[in-house]
Design a protein around this motif. Structure first.
Motif, PDB file in Angstrom:
ATOM      1  N   LYS A   1      45.122  53.222  34.592  1.00 18.59           N
ATOM      2  CA  LYS A   1      45.779  52.752  35.816  1.00 18.59           C
ATOM      3  C   LYS A   1      44.936  51.759  36.621  1.00 18.59           C
ATOM      4  CE  LYS A   1      48.906  55.618  34.573  1.00 18.59           C
ATOM      5  NZ  LYS A   1      50.030  55.102  33.741  1.00 18.59           N
ATOM      6  N   ILE A   2      43.886  51.225  36.015  1.00 18.75           N
ATOM      7  CA  ILE A   2      43.101  50.167  36.674  1.00 18.75           C
ATOM      8  C   ILE A   2      43.808  48.841  36.384  1.00 18.75           C
ATOM      9  CG2 ILE A   2      40.878  48.976  36.790  1.00 18.75           C
ATOM     10  CD1 ILE A   2      39.633  51.569  35.640  1.00 18.75           C
ATOM     11  N   PRO A   3      44.151  48.050  37.398  1.00 17.30           N
ATOM     12  CA  PRO A   3      44.855  46.788  37.149  1.00 17.30           C
ATOM     13  C   PRO A   3      44.127  45.912  36.130  1.00 17.30           C
ATOM     14  CG  PRO A   3      44.795  47.256  39.489  1.00 17.30           C
ATOM     15  CD  PRO A   3      43.903  48.268  38.833  1.00 17.30           C
ATOM     16  N   ALA A   4      44.865  45.408  35.167  1.00 16.69           N
ATOM     17  CA  ALA A   4      44.267  44.530  34.160  1.00 16.69           C
ATOM     18  C   ALA A   4      43.657  43.298  34.816  1.00 16.69           C
ATOM     19  CB  ALA A   4      45.328  44.114  33.141  1.00 16.69           C
ATOM     20  N   SER A   5      44.269  42.828  35.904  1.00 14.49           N
ATOM     21  CA  SER A   5      43.752  41.652  36.607  1.00 14.49           C
ATOM     22  C   SER A   5      42.355  41.922  37.165  1.00 14.49           C
ATOM     23  CB  SER A   5      44.698  41.262  37.746  1.00 14.49           C
ATOM     24  OG  SER A   5      44.846  42.330  38.675  1.00 14.49           O
ATOM     25  N   ILE A   6      42.155  43.126  37.703  1.00 18.84           N
ATOM     26  CA  ILE A   6      40.849  43.497  38.250  1.00 18.84           C
ATOM     27  C   ILE A   6      39.818  43.611  37.139  1.00 18.84           C
ATOM     28  CG2 ILE A   6      39.574  45.462  39.233  1.00 18.84           C
ATOM     29  CD1 ILE A   6      40.807  43.798  41.380  1.00 18.84           C
TER      30      ILE A   6
ATOM     31  N   ALA B   1      38.979  40.078  35.939  1.00 16.77           N
ATOM     32  CA  ALA B   1      38.217  39.337  36.955  1.00 16.77           C
ATOM     33  C   ALA B   1      36.790  39.852  37.041  1.00 16.77           C
ATOM     34  CB  ALA B   1      38.904  39.440  38.311  1.00 16.77           C
ATOM     35  N   GLN B   2      36.605  41.179  36.985  1.00 16.25           N
ATOM     36  CA  GLN B   2      35.251  41.731  37.002  1.00 16.25           C
ATOM     37  C   GLN B   2      34.482  41.314  35.756  1.00 16.25           C
ATOM     38  OE1 GLN B   2      36.192  46.077  38.085  1.00 16.25           O
ATOM     39  NE2 GLN B   2      34.275  45.664  39.171  1.00 16.25           N
ATOM     40  N   GLY B   3      35.149  41.339  34.616  1.00 12.93           N
ATOM     41  CA  GLY B   3      34.490  40.924  33.376  1.00 12.93           C
ATOM     42  C   GLY B   3      34.031  39.481  33.430  1.00 12.93           C
ATOM     43  N   ILE B   4      34.905  38.608  33.939  1.00 15.72           N
ATOM     44  CA  ILE B   4      34.561  37.182  34.062  1.00 15.72           C
ATOM     45  C   ILE B   4      33.371  37.004  34.991  1.00 15.72           C
ATOM     46  CG2 ILE B   4      35.357  34.951  34.929  1.00 15.72           C
ATOM     47  CD1 ILE B   4      38.230  35.899  34.142  1.00 15.72           C
ATOM     48  N   LEU B   5      33.437  37.656  36.153  1.00 14.72           N
ATOM     49  CA  LEU B   5      32.408  37.482  37.179  1.00 14.72           C
ATOM     50  C   LEU B   5      31.078  38.080  36.755  1.00 14.72           C
ATOM     51  CD1 LEU B   5      31.763  36.483  40.029  1.00 14.72           C
ATOM     52  CD2 LEU B   5      32.581  38.675  40.911  1.00 14.72           C
ATOM     53  N   GLU B   6      31.112  39.316  36.260  1.00 11.47           N
ATOM     54  CA  GLU B   6      29.865  40.010  35.927  1.00 11.47           C
ATOM     55  C   GLU B   6      29.189  39.452  34.676  1.00 11.47           C
ATOM     56  OE1 GLU B   6      28.452  42.216  37.764  1.00 11.47           O
ATOM     57  OE2 GLU B   6      30.020  42.908  39.137  1.00 11.47           O
ATOM     58  N   SER B   7      29.990  38.938  33.744  1.00 14.28           N
ATOM     59  CA  SER B   7      29.413  38.468  32.469  1.00 14.28           C
ATOM     60  C   SER B   7      29.240  36.961  32.406  1.00 14.28           C
ATOM     61  CB  SER B   7      30.313  38.907  31.304  1.00 14.28           C
ATOM     62  OG  SER B   7      31.492  38.126  31.254  1.00 14.28           O
ATOM     63  N   GLY B   8      29.679  36.252  33.449  1.00 12.99           N
ATOM     64  CA  GLY B   8      29.629  34.788  33.378  1.00 12.99           C
ATOM     65  C   GLY B   8      30.521  34.273  32.265  1.00 12.99           C
ATOM     66  N   SER B   9      31.737  34.828  32.205  1.00 14.29           N
ATOM     67  CA  SER B   9      32.708  34.484  31.144  1.00 14.29           C
ATOM     68  C   SER B   9      32.141  34.744  29.753  1.00 14.29           C
ATOM     69  CB  SER B   9      33.165  33.022  31.270  1.00 14.29           C
ATOM     70  OG  SER B   9      33.834  32.818  32.498  1.00 14.29           O
ATOM     71  N   GLY B  10      31.353  35.818  29.665  1.00 10.76           N
ATOM     72  CA  GLY B  10      30.806  36.210  28.367  1.00 10.76           C
ATOM     73  C   GLY B  10      29.552  35.483  27.954  1.00 10.76           C
ATOM     74  N   LYS B  11      28.981  34.685  28.863  1.00 14.33           N
ATOM     75  CA  LYS B  11      27.799  33.893  28.516  1.00 14.33           C
ATOM     76  C   LYS B  11      26.515  34.399  29.177  1.00 14.33           C
ATOM     77  CE  LYS B  11      30.410  29.664  27.612  1.00 14.33           C
ATOM     78  NZ  LYS B  11      30.133  29.697  26.168  1.00 14.33           N
TER      79      LYS B  11
ATOM     80  N   TYR C   1      46.032  44.111  43.588  1.00 11.16           N
ATOM     81  CA  TYR C   1      44.706  43.642  43.174  1.00 11.16           C
ATOM     82  C   TYR C   1      43.814  43.326  44.370  1.00 11.16           C
ATOM     83  CZ  TYR C   1      46.656  38.919  43.896  1.00 11.16           C
ATOM     84  OH  TYR C   1      47.237  37.787  44.422  1.00 11.16           O
ATOM     85  N   LYS C   2      44.421  42.914  45.489  1.00  9.70           N
ATOM     86  CA  LYS C   2      43.613  42.632  46.680  1.00  9.70           C
ATOM     87  C   LYS C   2      43.008  43.920  47.235  1.00  9.70           C
ATOM     88  CE  LYS C   2      46.083  38.444  48.075  1.00  9.70           C
ATOM     89  NZ  LYS C   2      46.864  37.776  49.145  1.00  9.70           N
TER      90      LYS C   2
END
Length: 271
Positions: free
Chosen positions: A86-91, A94-104, A172-173
């Motif tokens: 039940k965790i929004p896929a958008s969240i 977005a966390q994955g992108i931000l925390e991982s630097g888009s995987g880089k 998501y907000k």
């Protein structure tokens, strides 16, 4: 005598008329008064040639950014985790992108840690990385997908995040602000960064896909081909990446002349 003078004047006038300068001819006198030189001036005509350049139609192919490629790679697992946790896929995305630097980022590249989750009693692999303090302990995974599953378990298994699950699943907000309030991140702008990513890349569409039960229908045809029903957000590029094939292979199999896809359309995909 008068007749003779008139005759002389007439001859002189005739000579003067016949020897006068003509168009294109200039008479130049040299220092020797007894010699003249004729210089012929040729008139050159300038021809103007009008050249009309026709531009061919140019098809500009958009090259996906690293963030777009990241979304295409992990959107399915983020939606799968949303159905279970039940965790929004958008969240999650977005966390994955931000925390991982888009995987880089280093943690994602060397430890498959896409969410910056620290050890906190973790018994698995570890990696040490400078964060709020020098050389802090972070979790290390064998697969990036394991990082996504652990992210869900991390949030669902801790009481301090329990209020987040009382929010509407597409809020998501509220989730972005709640994560910061619960202590997931120390960055005061963490909520704004998540919301900006979600709205820029329209990640909320993945929440809608899950909530609307808009999941792709996959029907095996044979060992090398599946029949796939198009859902919102699908592109030939994302399907090719997901099923480890190419855009041209999909187009050839379906006799497609363009890259356009329609919702509900059935296409064949080589595996």
């Amino acid at each position: 005598m008068k007749l003779k003078n008139k005759h002389i004047i007439l001859v002189l006038l005739t000579l003067a008329f016949n020897c006068g300068p003509k168009k294109g001819i200039v008479t130049k006198k040299k220092s020797d008064k007894n010699k003249t030189e004729k210089v012929v001036i040729k008139e050159e005509k300038t021809k103007t040639i009008s050249t009309e350049t026709k531009e061919d139609d140019v098809t500009v192919l958009k090259v996906p950014t690293s963030t777009e490629e990241y979304i295409e790679r992990f959107a399915d697992i983020a939606m799968s985790e949303m159905r279970q946790s039940k965790i929004p896929a958008s969240i999650t995305l977005a966390q994955g992108i931000l925390e991982s630097g888009s995987g880089k980022g280093r943690l994602s590249v060397e430890a498959n840690n896409h969410f910056g989750i620290k050890c906190h009693g973790w018994n698995g692999g570890k990696i040490y990385h400078d964060d709020d303090r020098s050389q802090e302990c972070f979790r290390k995974y064998n697969l990036a997908e394991s990082s996504y599953k652990d992210h869900s378990e991390f949030l669902t298994g801790r009481k301090r995040y329990s209020d987040l699950f009382k929010l509407k699943p597409d809020d998501y907000k509220g989730w972005a602000k709640g994560l910061r309030a619960a202590g997931y991140a120390t960055d005061r702008k963490y909520p704004e960064k998540l919301i900006s990513l979600i709205e820029r890349y329209k990640l909320y569409n993945y929440d809608k896909a899950v909530l609307g039960n808009n999941t792709p229908e996959i029907i095996p045809v044979n060992s090398g081909v599946i029949r796939y029903v198009i859902v919102k957000g699908d592109t030939l590029y994302s399907l090719a990446k997901r099923y480890k094939t190419t855009v041209d292979a999909i187009k050839d199999l379906n006799n497609m002349t363009s890259n356009n896809l329609d919702l509900g359309e059935e296409i064949m995909i080589p595996k």
